[in-house]
Design an enzyme around this catalytic site. Structure first.
Site, PDB file in Angstrom:
ATOM      1  CB  CYS A   2      -0.931   0.106   1.198  1.00 15.36           C
ATOM      2  SG  CYS A   2      -2.034  -1.292   1.367  1.00 15.36           S
ATOM      3  NE  ARG A  27       4.723   1.303  -0.339  1.00  9.23           N
ATOM      4  CZ  ARG A  27       5.834   1.035   0.330  1.00  9.23           C
ATOM      5  NH1 ARG A  27       6.992   1.377  -0.186  1.00  9.23           N
ATOM      6  NH2 ARG A  27       5.796   0.448   1.488  1.00  9.23           N
ATOM      7  CD1 TRP A  76      -1.154  -6.104  -3.638  1.00  8.48           C
ATOM      8  CD2 TRP A  76      -1.063  -6.792  -1.513  1.00  8.48           C
ATOM      9  NE1 TRP A  76      -0.909  -7.455  -3.647  1.00  8.48           N
ATOM     10  CE2 TRP A  76      -0.848  -7.904  -2.363  1.00  8.48           C
ATOM     11  CE3 TRP A  76      -1.060  -6.996  -0.132  1.00  8.48           C
ATOM     12  CZ2 TRP A  76      -0.623  -9.192  -1.875  1.00  8.48           C
ATOM     13  CZ3 TRP A  76      -0.826  -8.279   0.350  1.00  8.48           C
ATOM     14  CH2 TRP A  76      -0.612  -9.354  -0.513  1.00  8.48           C
ATOM     15  CG  ASN A 102       1.917   0.294   4.112  1.00 11.85           C
ATOM     16  OD1 ASN A 102       1.589  -0.863   3.896  1.00 11.85           O
ATOM     17  ND2 ASN A 102       3.126   0.760   3.876  1.00 11.85           N
ATOM     18  N   GLY A 103      -0.056  -1.637   6.378  1.00 14.86           N
ATOM     19  CA  GLY A 103       0.346  -2.575   7.429  1.00 14.86           C
ATOM     20  C   GLY A 103      -0.833  -3.458   7.806  1.00 14.86           C
ATOM     21  CD  GLU A 484      14.412 -13.625 -11.320  1.00 17.56           C
ATOM     22  OE1 GLU A 484      13.976 -14.197 -10.310  1.00 17.56           O
ATOM     23  OE2 GLU A 484      14.096 -12.468 -11.631  1.00 17.56           O
ATOM     24  CE  LYS A 488      10.871 -11.422 -12.700  1.00 15.77           C
ATOM     25  NZ  LYS A 488      11.789 -11.388 -11.611  1.00 15.77           N
ATOM     26  CD  GLU A 491       7.190 -11.702 -10.333  1.00 21.69           C
ATOM     27  OE1 GLU A 491       8.209 -11.572 -11.029  1.00 21.69           O
ATOM     28  OE2 GLU A 491       6.997 -11.068  -9.293  1.00 21.69           O
ATOM     29  CG  HIS A 507      15.241 -37.990 -10.521  1.00 23.94           C
ATOM     30  ND1 HIS A 507      15.571 -39.315 -10.335  1.00 23.94           N
ATOM     31  CD2 HIS A 507      16.409 -37.352 -10.814  1.00 23.94           C
ATOM     32  CE1 HIS A 507      16.885 -39.469 -10.479  1.00 23.94           C
ATOM     33  NE2 HIS A 507      17.407 -38.284 -10.775  1.00 23.94           N
ATOM     34  CE  LYS A 606      10.135  -3.476  -7.654  1.00 19.52           C
ATOM     35  NZ  LYS A 606      10.590  -4.549  -8.540  1.00 19.52           N
TER      36      LYS A 606
HETATM   37  C1  AGP Z   1      10.210 -10.362  -8.204  1.00 20.39           C
HETATM   38  O1  AGP Z   1       9.917 -10.215  -9.545  1.00 20.39           O
HETATM   39  C2  AGP Z   1       9.096 -10.249  -7.296  1.00 20.39           C
HETATM   40  N1  AGP Z   1       8.134  -9.303  -7.596  1.00 20.39           N
HETATM   41  C3  AGP Z   1       9.284 -10.632  -5.853  1.00 20.39           C
HETATM   42  O2  AGP Z   1       9.529 -11.999  -5.845  1.00 20.39           O
HETATM   43  C4  AGP Z   1      10.400  -9.910  -5.040  1.00 20.39           C
HETATM   44  O3  AGP Z   1      11.648 -10.246  -5.540  1.00 20.39           O
HETATM   45  C5  AGP Z   1      10.263 -10.304  -3.563  1.00 20.39           C
HETATM   46  O4  AGP Z   1       9.027  -9.882  -3.078  1.00 20.39           O
HETATM   47  C6  AGP Z   1      11.378  -9.747  -2.715  1.00 20.39           C
HETATM   48  O5  AGP Z   1      11.396  -8.360  -2.741  1.00 20.39           O
HETATM   49  P1  AGP Z   1      12.608  -7.544  -2.166  1.00 20.39           P
HETATM   50  O6  AGP Z   1      13.787  -7.852  -2.995  1.00 20.39           O
HETATM   51  O7  AGP Z   1      12.184  -6.107  -2.304  1.00 20.39           O
HETATM   52  O8  AGP Z   1      12.788  -7.953  -0.748  1.00 20.39           O
END
Ligand code: AGP
Length: 611
Positions: A2, A27, A76, A102-103, A484, A488, A491, A507, A606
């Site tokens: 948020c 956020r 969020w 936020n929280g 990774e 990507k 996501e 396996h 984010k």
């Molecule tokens: C990556 O594409 C993500 N959106 C997510 O996995 C991110 O890397 C994770 O939340 C960790 O975030 P940070 O590096 O800000 O701690």
């Protein structure tokens, strides 16, 4: 998660809050709202909408009143679905007090019951709403600060909040516990935000609140207190944000812009930190442990998501280059599984945002157990950067695309620097150190060569964009890259994808392979190349379609892979920095072709500032 923004001063407030919220939209972006206040206005003016900030902006298009202060929020969802009712600001029953938050208020169920019994009416499913009713309960004699501090004494959980009251149009109150909150100091104006990126356009001076602090803002002053009302003197710090880094600069998406920044951001990570002719790495942020590097017998790295993938590359680097036993832990698991840590165990936390709640909790756990904690973060002044004993910034500049790209390559660069630094106290000779650093310095030019493959990658993306599953395979240091690449794709395109160590495929996952299964193989010509080729044959024998990420001059691969994307040759230890870029571009073009919201994928945010 948020985003919060608040303003008090004489600018056009609703426009300013909207542009601040747009900076914070990464956020969270499921709903948004504003509350505005001015002299002689009985009740607050509140605007809320479901969806992104543009929806809120439409509601405000006809507003031309002049206000004196206001607060805004982009959400969020944690408690309650995304809807207008659940959008912030939440307003007291008499319409006079508004709160953005936020929280998570952990004891909200209990507080809600008590407040309902006392006669307060709830109109949302959020945990936040208890805050506004509590504040209104304690709001006597027009003292908003007193009301906020009394309310917060009842609250358990995390919060960054901003509060205004209709009959106090010259006051804005903020409070922080566990979620970031920053005061921006202007001339006859004050700002409040959960992130410096919302402040950078208006001021370069900021005060970072600490947990348990409340700030009272007027247009020309700010005063910070603890919950016991003791005033606290805070240092004013400089906000360092290059505004060009928060514009799209002609790119269709932030993600694409950030992918294309990597030649520069990798360079920014090592610039000024090398003595290449001596094979030495200088890291000012490590001064505190400079003499103890040799004493660490084990390294534990903890992180989440993409940062966790960088940590897995780090494990390889520390063991292979520096010879230090290293293990990697999900931050979300770390503190719940009683990890065995001793004082000669260095704990490294990695976080782009520096605010990830799980990583912050792991950091605190490690400190509580007496370990030295080293942080690798991007956001300057973030909670993790502040709480670690020592560390380094990756200097990647603000990353706005929710899918992390440039942060990953910079995190790996930072880990490489650390591995050399540690290795030079033992395993790495001067000559070897020189070789490593020279290879590192060549990387930015090699990265630029990968950008030229973009059109080819786009064609492959079009070919496979309608698939429902992808498999990514890699071995050794390329295994984390396969994870990774899969992350990507998941996501931003909502395609199911899995990363797997190539040899593990037989396996189990091999059962999935048929002519409909694209398999992306990180098939670079390093140590286990021949075995990887055998793994590709196994895929082909079952009619899988292979997209290989291969070394520049590899001739063998053309004979077996359906598609080949070539990357320049570098040292194996540095190869993830190059091989991940085609995977970022592949996911990007697939997501664009599928019409997905690349920069703000559904359900994500984010910074994940809740556990
Ligand atoms: C990556 O594409 C993500 N959106 C997510 O996995 C991110 O890397 C994770 O939340 C960790 O975030 P940070 O590096 O800000 O701690």
């Amino acid at each position: 998660m948020c985003g919060i923004v608040g303003y008090i001063g004489d600018k056009n407030i609703h426009n300013l809050l909207i542009s601040g919220l747009k900076r914070l939209e990464y956020r969270g972006y499921d709903s948004a709202g504003l509350a505005l206040c001015k002299e002689n206005q009985k009740n607050l003016k509140v605007f809320r909408s479901k969806g992104k900030i543009v929806e809120l902006e439409k509601l405000l298009s006809k507003v031309d009143d002049k206000f004196s202060c206001g607060i805004g929020h982009t959400r969020w969802a944690t408690h309650g679905v995304p809807s207008v009712q659940n959008a912030h600001p939440h307003v007291s029953n008499d319409g006079k007090i508004a709160v953005v938050h936020n929280g998570i208020i952990e004891n909200n169920e209990h507080l809600r019951e008590v407040l309902i019994e006392e006669g307060f009416k709830f109109s949302s499913e959020t945990d936040t709403e208890v805050l506004v009713h509590l504040i209104s309960k304690y709001y006597k004699d027009g003292d908003l600060f007193e009301a906020v501090s009394s309310a917060l004494k009842n609250v358990e959980g995390t919060y960054g909040i901003a509060v205004i009251a209709a009959d106090k149009p010259g006051v804005l109150v903020g409070a922080k516990n566990g979620s970031p909150l920053i005061v921006g100091i202007g001339e006859n104006e004050m700002l409040l935000a959960s992130d410096a990126s919302a402040l950078g356009a208006y001021t370069s001076e900021a005060v970072y609140l600490s947990d348990g602090e409340i700030v009272v803002l007027n247009a020309d002053s700010y005063h910070t207190y603890n919950l016991e009302h003791v005033e606290i003197n805070k240092d004013v710090e400089e906000i360092q944000i290059e505004m060009s880094r928060i514009e799209k600069s002609g790119y269709d998406h932030y993600m694409l812009k950030e992918i294309y920044e990597q030649d520069k951001t990798i360079n920014d990570c090592f610039r000024g930190r090398l003595l290449p002719e001596q094979g030495i790495v200088k890291l000012g942020g490590l001064a505190q442990i400079e003499d103890k590097l040799k004493d660490y017998k084990k390294i534990t790295i903890t992180a989440c998501g993409t940062s966790w993938h960088a940590a897995l590359v780090g494990e390889y680097l520390f063991e292979e280059l520096a010879g230090i036993p290293t293990e990697v832990e999900y931050a979300s698991e770390f503190r719940y599984r009683n990890p065995v840590l001793t004082k000669d165990n260095l704990v490294i936390v990695i976080s782009q945002s520096g605010e990830t709640a799980d990583t912050l909790a792991a950091l605190r756990e490690a400190k509580m157990r007496g370990c030295t904690v080293l942080g690798i973060t991007n956001v300057i002044g973030s909670a993790i950067a502040r709480e670690t004993d020592c560390g380094m910034y990756i200097h990647a500049g603000i990353e706005i695309g929710v899918a992390s790209t440039k942060a990953f390559t910079s995190q790996v660069t930072a880990l490489f620097l650390l591995a050399i630094k540690f290795g030079r106290t033992g395993k790495i000779s001067g000559t070897k150190g020189i070789e490593y650093l020279k290879a590192l310095m060549k990387l930015p030019e090699l990265v630029k060569k990968i950008y030229k493959k973009s059109e080819d990658i786009k064609k492959i993306a079009l070919e496979f964009s309608s698939k429902r599953n992808f498999l990514y395979l890699g071995r050794g240091i390329q295994f984390p890259v396969s994870l990774e690449g899969a992350l990507k794709l998941k996501e931003i395109s909502y395609i199911h994808a899995e990363g797997y160590p190539a040899a593990e495929m037989k396996h189990g996952p091999i059962a999935l392979i048929d002519e409909d299964m694209p398999v992306v193989v990180l098939a670079l010509q390093y140590g286990v190349y021949d075995k990887l080729i055998s793994n590709i044959h196994e895929v082909k024998a079952r009619k899988g379609r292979v997209i290989a990420i291969a070394s520049e001059n590899d001739k063998t691969i053309d004979k077996i892979a359906d598609y080949v994307i070539r990357v320049p040759v570098t040292l194996e230890a540095l190869s993830p920095i190059l091989s991940v870029i085609p995977l970022q571009l592949l996911s990007y073009y697939i997501a664009v072709e599928r019409g997905c919201d690349v920069d703000q994928p559904r359900n994500l945010a984010k910074s994940v500032t809740v556990e």
